[in-house]
Design an enzyme around this catalytic site. Structure first.
Site, PDB file in Angstrom:
ATOM      1  N   GLY A  28       0.822  -1.205   0.000  1.00  9.43           N
ATOM      2  CA  GLY A  28       0.000   0.000   0.000  1.00  9.43           C
ATOM      3  C   GLY A  28       0.856   1.254   0.000  1.00  9.43           C
ATOM      4  O   GLY A  28       1.923   1.317  -0.605  1.00  9.43           O
ATOM      5  N   GLY A  29       0.391   2.265   0.739  1.00  9.44           N
ATOM      6  CA  GLY A  29       1.116   3.527   0.801  1.00  9.44           C
ATOM      7  C   GLY A  29       2.511   3.395   1.374  1.00  9.44           C
ATOM      8  O   GLY A  29       3.382   4.235   1.111  1.00  9.44           O
ATOM      9  N   GLY A  41      22.669   9.303 -32.085  1.00  7.33           N
ATOM     10  CA  GLY A  41      22.341  10.064 -30.890  1.00  7.33           C
ATOM     11  C   GLY A  41      22.850   9.410 -29.624  1.00  7.33           C
ATOM     12  O   GLY A  41      23.113  10.085 -28.622  1.00  7.33           O
ATOM     13  N   ALA A  42      23.004   8.079 -29.643  1.00  8.38           N
ATOM     14  CA  ALA A  42      23.514   7.375 -28.459  1.00  8.38           C
ATOM     15  C   ALA A  42      24.940   7.804 -28.139  1.00  8.38           C
ATOM     16  O   ALA A  42      25.345   7.821 -26.975  1.00  8.38           O
ATOM     17  CB  ALA A  42      23.442   5.865 -28.671  1.00  8.38           C
TER      18      ALA A  42
END
Length: 522
Positions: free
Chosen positions: A177-178, A412-413
């Protein structure tokens, strides 16, 4: 006559001793035995393993909850289910909390949260790491919104401490949960196989809402988070090995963002050369090799502390030492997906780069990358946005940044992997490195498409075009002539060159424009 019960303390000192014994018992002998039967240590046993012998000092030992509903007024336990305090690891101070599952299932109350917040506040003031040992059933239902408020107070402190002091989370039982959001905000999460798990909603809720059948282990176990989700940074077979790894990790880290990491003595000479590196990388650019073998031959004593080794294995991130200095390694792994960058690898490396930058840990980047992984799954999954995270992280980083291009650096790498153009400080390349927009085969097929179609002997023409492309573009010397590579080095010289470069730029100072904070592409 006295109202004193038989056997009750008669003096203030006896009362103190009695309360101390009671606090040490936690949830009692039966619950401790149940914890051991489940293969888990108690909170105090974990603290003893984590800290240097005899160094732990407890804070808030006698705190109790303030709940009064559902019979809680008559059900109080000293310490209220969490052990908090400070101690040392390798002689350096840490602050910590250890949730005690033997007390109310480790569930968090308002008072319990207050104890954790107290040590977190002290850690921030003292400038020391925070270690959380998590083993809790979640918010204490009997306290309602007060327990939820307690979690929010912890989350706030996790956020404010981020980038100020290292925060390490060890999940040693349930975390649901939280409760998962506190570890999620911290820098590293270590888990234990078969006894720890993390999830937002458990198997029962999932079955009721989506009709999916899944076990607790498959949904949120250590193996799942270490290999599939990337939530866990390491998974271990048992608690002692997990806690020993936390101790090891701390030796690479500074106490806070204003200090440099501690230096580790080594007899491994910084100018050591390794002739075997000259033959490690295959001449055929299509053949894989294990980048780990290269890294181990470069760093001090061959020691690497790899982070997320089982997640996104096409990129390696690890801590090591070079000439005694703590460094962060980022390296493409040609043995998996040819070292391509994909969504998972980009996020994994970006997070690591930003951590190193927060805490003054120089970055050593080893590049062998053919590009970003193609495919609709990557494009639909947002590779543009996620790849930009790694670019942003390297560009933003102001720590010393050293780069070695071992073989391929395409497209671009090439830019993304800590190139000179995004403030890399020193860049080296091996003689066989290929630095270009794309690989020779693909480039020739595009640039000379018409010529190849008209050629009397297409195979011979292609071979000539490939040779010309490699001579003019796909080599390290063109980049070196433009100043994008500082030096072309022999592989055997890697350690010596990096050690000298790090000594030269290790005291560099760089800064970013004044701003509240950047807007990383999340």
């Amino acid at each position: 006559m006295s109202d004193r019960k038989p056997g009750s303390p008669t003096t203030p000192t006896e009362r103190l001793a009695s309360m101390e014994r009671e606090a040490l018992e936690g949830g009692g002998v039966e619950r401790i035995a149940r914890q051991h039967k489940a293969g888990k240590l108690t909170a105090r046993e974990r603290v003893e393993l984590l800290c240097d012998p005899g160094s732990f000092v407890e804070i808030g030992k006698f705190v109790t909850h303030r709940g009064t509903d559902f019979g809680m007024a008559a059900n109080k336990v000293l310490g209220d289910g969490v052990v908090t305090g400070y101690g040392t690891v390798a002689g350096r101070t840490i602050f910590l909390f250890a949730q005690d599952f033997t007390v109310f299932g480790g569930s968090l109350s308002e008072a319990y949260a207050g104890k954790i917040c107290r040590v977190m506040d002290l850690a921030m003031k003292a400038g020391a790491p925070i270690v959380g040992l998590n083993d809790s059933g979640g918010a204490r239902i009997q306290e309602g919104v007060a327990s939820l408020a307690g979690y929010a107070e912890i989350f706030l402190r996790n956020t404010l401490a981020s980038g100020v002091v290292p925060q390490l989370s060890v999940v040693l039982g349930p975390c649901a949960g939280g409760a998962v959001y506190s570890p999620a905000i911290t820098d590293f999460i270590f888990m234990v196989e078969s006894s720890s798990y993390m999830f937002i909603t458990g198997p029962d809720v999932i079955r009721a809402v989506t009709h999916e059948e899944v076990t607790k282990e498959d949904l949120g176990g250590a193996h799942t988070h270490a290999t599939r989700s990337g939530v866990a940074h390491r998974a271990f077979a048992d608690e002692p090995s997990c806690l020993e790894a936390i101790r090891d990790l701390l030796t690479y880290l500074p106490q806070n963002n204003r200090e440099d990491p501690p230096r580790r003595p080594t007899r491994d000479r910084p100018d050591r050369e390794d002739a075997e590196l000259d033959a490690l990388i295959p001449l055929d650019p299509a053949k894989p090799y294990d980048m780990r073998a290269l890294l181990a031959r470069v760093v001090d004593d061959g020691r690497l502390l790899e982070i997320q080794p089982e997640y996104a294995p096409n990129i390696i991130v690890a801590f090591a030492h070079l000439d005694g200095r703590s460094v962060g390694l980022v390296a493409n792994q040609p043995a998996h997906l040819a070292g391509c960058l994909d969504i998972a690898a980009s996020v994994k490396a970006a997070r690591f780069v930003r951590f190193c930058d927060c805490f003054n840990i120089p970055l050593l980047t080893f590049v062998d990358v053919p590009g970003f992984l193609p495919g609709t799954a990557q494009e639909f999954g947002g590779i543009i946005k996620h790849g930009a995270k790694l670019l942003y992280a390297f560009a933003e980083a102001t720590v010393p940044k050293l780069t070695v291009i071992t073989r391929k650096a395409y497209g671009g790498a090439y830019d993304v992997m800590s190139s000179k153009h995004i403030r890399g400080d020193v860049s080296f390349a091996y003689p066989a490195a290929e630095i270009a927009v794309m690989g020779p085969e693909a480039a020739v097929g595009i640039v000379f498409r018409e010529e190849l179609a008209k050629a009397a002997d297409p195979a011979a023409a292609r071979a000539q075009y490939l040779a010309d492309y490699r001579e003019k573009l796909a080599n390290p010397y063109t980049a070196a002539s433009l100043g994008y590579i500082d030096e072309v080095i022999r592989p055997r010289e890697t350690r010596a060159r990096l050690a000298r470069a790090l000594a030269a730029v290790g005291t560099k100072r760089d800064s970013n424009p004044p701003k509240k904070h950047g807007n990383i592409p999340l």
